[in-house]
Design an enzyme around this catalytic site. Structure first.
Site, short mmCIF file in Angstrom:
data_model
loop_
_atom_site.label_atom_id
_atom_site.label_comp_id
_atom_site.label_asym_id
_atom_site.label_seq_id
_atom_site.Cartn_x
_atom_site.Cartn_y
_atom_site.Cartn_z
N LYS A 178 31.83 42.36 38.34
CA LYS A 178 31.36 41.40 39.34
C LYS A 178 29.86 41.11 39.16
CE LYS A 178 29.78 41.60 43.58
NZ LYS A 178 29.54 42.05 44.94
N ASP A 197 34.67 38.75 44.43
CA ASP A 197 34.18 39.58 45.53
C ASP A 197 35.20 39.50 46.66
OD1 ASP A 197 33.89 37.13 46.70
OD2 ASP A 197 31.81 37.42 47.32
#
Ligand code: SF4
Length: 280
Positions: A178, A197
């Site tokens: 991420k 996310d």
């Protein structure tokens, strides 16, 4: 707003599946100011409707294109909300944003980057020294360890420069896909993957772009479904959508331009059939 006069929502009885909910848009207060009941009507597809239902493919290119088009109209300039002036500052801000909000992180980082203006300055301190400065972002012990560890690695292995390469970024403590995708996409303009996310996870599932719950698998599904030249912008747009309209509880479906493309089971308002698996 008067109690009970909020955005309309499907019945809580669980009858949403296979049900089209019809509500007159105006005059939904009964005599005496009480809200009128939302009246679900049984959805009975015609033979043509049944065929269309069998043919429904949430990943059909034309549906994906339409979703992307509407996101472009809604969030044409979506970008990362974390304030930063360098790749290193973005690494730090992204590490700090885990389990926190961007607003919270943006409150902390101006003073943090004044105090430690370079990656070398972060590499020269201990995690314990950093903890008080990032306390308010939560999980401050682990985050301090990650930030200082990443700084030491950038200095020792990459000459003080944040690498613009996925594999190298993933060697930094506290940096998973991420964070690496945020840094590569936002700072370096490199589309190596899709940022996944909590917002992206929720909305990708609501829009049936994935059936998975695991971030790595969701990213793979999105990389298959979304054209590569849209990966960076799409991530930012979906994150903005998750903040503004498609919030976790009580999404603002009546205001959402994606509404008639969305069959999420937990919609608060619908003009289309709901799909029971299309939810978080
Ligand atoms: S219609 Fe509702 S659930 Fe679907 S994307 Fe929009 S806000 Fe989210």
């Amino acid at each position: 707003m008067a109690r009970g006069v909020g955005p309309r929502q499907p019945a809580r009885s669980g009858r949403q599946e296979g049900v089209r909910t019809t509500v007159k848009s105006a005059g939904f207060l009964a005599k005496g100011g009480r809200p009128k009941a939302v009246v679900p009507t049984r959805f009975s597809p015609t033979p043509a409707g049944r065929k269309a239902r069998q043919r429904y493919d949430p990943l059909a290119p034309e549906r994906i294109q339409e979703i992307l088009k509407r996101l472009d109209q809604l969030y044409p300039n979506a970008t990362c909300a974390l304030h930063h002036k360098s790749a290193w500052e973005l690494v730090v801000a992204t590490i700090l944003s885990a389990q926190s909000t961007d607003v919270n992180v943006n409150r902390v980082t101006p003073e943090l980057f004044r105090k430690y203006p370079t990656v070398e300055a972060f590499a020269a301190i201990t995690p314990e020294q950093l903890q008080p400065d990032i306390y308010s972002t939560g999980f401050f012990r682990n985050k301090a360890k990650s930030v200082v560890g990443a700084a030491k690695k950038v200095v020792s292995d990459f000459g003080g420069q944040v690498p613009n390469d996925m594999d190298k970024l993933l060697t930094l403590p506290g940096v998973a896909r991420k964070t690496a995708n945020v840094v590569l996409g936002t700072w370096f303009g490199k589309a190596e993957g899709v940022v996944v996310d909590t917002h992206v996870t929720r909305i990708a599932r609501r829009l049936e772009l994935t059936k998975n719950s695991d971030a790595a698998k969701i990213e793979q599904d999105l990389m298959q479904a979304i054209p590569r030249d849209k990966w960076i912008l799409f991530s930012h747009q979906i994150i903005w959508h998750g903040r503004k309209l498609c919030i976790a509880r009580r999404p603002k479906c009546a205001d959402c331009p994606l509404e008639n493309l969305c069959h999420a089971a937990d919609k608060t308002w619908t003009t289309v059939e709901l799909h029971k698996n299309a939810k978080l």
